[in-house]
Write a protein that holds these residues in place. Sequence first.
Motif, PDB file in Angstrom:
ATOM      1  N   TRP A   1      -0.706   0.156 -11.584  1.00  0.00           N
ATOM      2  CA  TRP A   1      -0.707  -0.764 -10.451  1.00  0.00           C
ATOM      3  C   TRP A   1      -1.673  -1.940 -10.645  1.00  0.00           C
ATOM      4  N   LEU A   2      -2.508  -1.888 -11.693  1.00  0.00           N
ATOM      5  CA  LEU A   2      -3.387  -3.011 -12.004  1.00  0.00           C
ATOM      6  C   LEU A   2      -2.714  -4.051 -12.888  1.00  0.00           C
ATOM      7  N   GLN A   3      -1.646  -3.670 -13.552  1.00  0.00           N
ATOM      8  CA  GLN A   3      -0.968  -4.581 -14.480  1.00  0.00           C
ATOM      9  C   GLN A   3      -0.389  -5.769 -13.715  1.00  0.00           C
ATOM     10  N   PRO A   4      -0.440  -6.948 -14.327  1.00  0.00           N
ATOM     11  CA  PRO A   4      -0.002  -8.163 -13.614  1.00  0.00           C
ATOM     12  C   PRO A   4       1.393  -8.070 -12.993  1.00  0.00           C
ATOM     13  N   ASP A   5       2.322  -7.391 -13.640  1.00  0.00           N
ATOM     14  CA  ASP A   5       3.675  -7.307 -13.088  1.00  0.00           C
ATOM     15  C   ASP A   5       3.790  -6.326 -11.922  1.00  0.00           C
ATOM     16  N   LYS A   6       2.760  -5.513 -11.696  1.00  0.00           N
ATOM     17  CA  LYS A   6       2.782  -4.543 -10.593  1.00  0.00           C
ATOM     18  C   LYS A   6       1.705  -4.826  -9.536  1.00  0.00           C
ATOM     19  N   ARG A   7       0.789  -5.700  -9.836  1.00  0.00           N
ATOM     20  CA  ARG A   7      -0.351  -5.966  -8.947  1.00  0.00           C
ATOM     21  C   ARG A   7       0.104  -6.598  -7.642  1.00  0.00           C
ATOM     22  N   ARG A   8      -0.556  -6.170  -6.548  1.00  0.00           N
ATOM     23  CA  ARG A   8      -0.320  -6.734  -5.220  1.00  0.00           C
ATOM     24  C   ARG A   8      -1.671  -6.900  -4.523  1.00  0.00           C
ATOM     25  N   ASP A   9      -1.726  -7.825  -3.586  1.00  0.00           N
ATOM     26  CA  ASP A   9      -2.943  -7.965  -2.794  1.00  0.00           C
ATOM     27  C   ASP A   9      -2.928  -6.946  -1.660  1.00  0.00           C
ATOM     28  N   ALA A  10      -3.968  -6.930  -0.845  1.00  0.00           N
ATOM     29  CA  ALA A  10      -4.087  -5.928   0.216  1.00  0.00           C
ATOM     30  C   ALA A  10      -2.925  -5.979   1.205  1.00  0.00           C
ATOM     31  N   SER A  11      -2.267  -7.131   1.315  1.00  0.00           N
ATOM     32  CA  SER A  11      -1.123  -7.265   2.219  1.00  0.00           C
ATOM     33  C   SER A  11       0.201  -6.975   1.535  1.00  0.00           C
ATOM     34  N   GLY A  12       0.155  -6.555   0.269  1.00  0.00           N
ATOM     35  CA  GLY A  12       1.367  -6.204  -0.449  1.00  0.00           C
ATOM     36  C   GLY A  12       2.072  -7.369  -1.129  1.00  0.00           C
ATOM     37  N   ARG A  13       1.416  -8.536  -1.168  1.00  0.00           N
ATOM     38  CA  ARG A  13       2.035  -9.711  -1.784  1.00  0.00           C
ATOM     39  C   ARG A  13       1.757  -9.746  -3.286  1.00  0.00           C
ATOM     40  N   ARG A  14       2.746 -10.176  -4.037  1.00  0.00           N
ATOM     41  CA  ARG A  14       2.618 -10.316  -5.492  1.00  0.00           C
ATOM     42  C   ARG A  14       1.959 -11.660  -5.822  1.00  0.00           C
ATOM     43  N   PRO A  15       1.384 -11.774  -7.032  1.00  0.00           N
ATOM     44  CA  PRO A  15       0.743 -13.042  -7.412  1.00  0.00           C
ATOM     45  C   PRO A  15       1.663 -14.261  -7.341  1.00  0.00           C
ATOM     46  N   SER A  16       2.957 -14.081  -7.440  1.00  0.00           N
ATOM     47  CA  SER A  16       3.891 -15.216  -7.351  1.00  0.00           C
ATOM     48  C   SER A  16       4.068 -15.720  -5.916  1.00  0.00           C
ATOM     49  N   ASP A  17       3.642 -14.944  -4.928  1.00  0.00           N
ATOM     50  CA  ASP A  17       3.759 -15.341  -3.521  1.00  0.00           C
ATOM     51  C   ASP A  17       2.701 -16.405  -3.213  1.00  0.00           C
ATOM     52  N   PRO A  18       3.072 -17.512  -2.566  1.00  0.00           N
ATOM     53  CA  PRO A  18       2.080 -18.550  -2.251  1.00  0.00           C
ATOM     54  C   PRO A  18       0.950 -18.057  -1.347  1.00  0.00           C
ATOM     55  N   GLU A  19       1.186 -16.976  -0.614  1.00  0.00           N
ATOM     56  CA  GLU A  19       0.162 -16.423   0.286  1.00  0.00           C
ATOM     57  C   GLU A  19      -0.670 -15.315  -0.379  1.00  0.00           C
ATOM     58  N   TYR A  20      -0.433 -15.059  -1.666  1.00  0.00           N
ATOM     59  CA  TYR A  20      -1.166 -14.018  -2.402  1.00  0.00           C
ATOM     60  C   TYR A  20      -2.672 -14.248  -2.309  1.00  0.00           C
ATOM     61  N   ASP A  21      -3.417 -13.187  -2.060  1.00  0.00           N
ATOM     62  CA  ASP A  21      -4.872 -13.254  -1.935  1.00  0.00           C
ATOM     63  C   ASP A  21      -5.508 -12.566  -3.146  1.00  0.00           C
ATOM     64  N   PRO A  22      -5.962 -13.323  -4.144  1.00  0.00           N
ATOM     65  CA  PRO A  22      -6.520 -12.709  -5.346  1.00  0.00           C
ATOM     66  C   PRO A  22      -7.869 -12.031  -5.133  1.00  0.00           C
ATOM     67  N   THR A  23      -8.421 -12.140  -3.924  1.00  0.00           N
ATOM     68  CA  THR A  23      -9.709 -11.498  -3.659  1.00  0.00           C
ATOM     69  C   THR A  23      -9.551 -10.039  -3.264  1.00  0.00           C
ATOM     70  N   THR A  24      -8.298  -9.587  -3.080  1.00  0.00           N
ATOM     71  CA  THR A  24      -8.048  -8.203  -2.679  1.00  0.00           C
ATOM     72  C   THR A  24      -7.039  -7.547  -3.620  1.00  0.00           C
ATOM     73  N   LEU A  25      -6.974  -6.235  -3.556  1.00  0.00           N
ATOM     74  CA  LEU A  25      -6.058  -5.460  -4.381  1.00  0.00           C
ATOM     75  C   LEU A  25      -5.476  -4.341  -3.529  1.00  0.00           C
ATOM     76  N   GLN A  26      -4.184  -4.133  -3.643  1.00  0.00           N
ATOM     77  CA  GLN A  26      -3.559  -3.012  -2.946  1.00  0.00           C
ATOM     78  C   GLN A  26      -3.639  -1.774  -3.830  1.00  0.00           C
ATOM     79  N   LEU A  27      -4.254  -0.726  -3.304  1.00  0.00           N
ATOM     80  CA  LEU A  27      -4.285   0.559  -3.988  1.00  0.00           C
ATOM     81  C   LEU A  27      -2.984   1.294  -3.682  1.00  0.00           C
ATOM     82  N   PRO A  28      -2.590   2.239  -4.530  1.00  0.00           N
ATOM     83  CA  PRO A  28      -1.361   2.996  -4.233  1.00  0.00           C
ATOM     84  C   PRO A  28      -1.447   3.655  -2.855  1.00  0.00           C
TER      85      PRO A  28
END
Length: 172
Positions: free
Chosen positions: A35-62
């Motif tokens: 879940w840390l890999q770039p293709d699986k990573r999501r922010d705390a709100s479940g957004r992927r890095p490609s989403d304009p609202e992605y928050d790189p300061t947070t990480l979604q845990l499983p």
Amino acid sequence: KSLAAALSEPVLAPTGSPELNPAHYEARERLMFPWLQPDKRRDASGRRPSDPEYDPTTLQLPGTFPKCKDATGKPFTVSPGQAQWWRFKAAHFDSVIMFKMGKFYELFEMDAHVGAADLGLQYMKGEQPHCGFPEKNYAANAERLARAGHRVVVVEQTETPAQLAERKARDK
């Protein structure tokens, strides 16, 4: 020295062997934390890095965390201490977490690579990337990290020895 430079140079272990460096831990990270890999990573709100609202300061845990599955689907559970660290890291994914343990500050996982690269710390032996320093070096190391462009989060231990004993007795 930058993290990129550290990735290309071996960091000597206390034994003088060059095997403990960020590259040494790459396969473990890919296996243990898919879940840390770039293709699986999501922010705390479940957004992927490609989403304009992605928050790189947070990480979604499983959703099952601290129970996890590695990249092969094999289940495992992180220890309570690791779970506590990951929860802080998920809330401050863009920061280096200095985790106070007794009279030392410890850096784990990706933060250990920053500590090795920017503070010259040695990796400790073991499967998990991990390094640390005595509390007397806190101010100097926090300043060095900040001057290197890192955000620093300090997690202090507030539980007294009596509270620890009480918690351990209650959790049995």
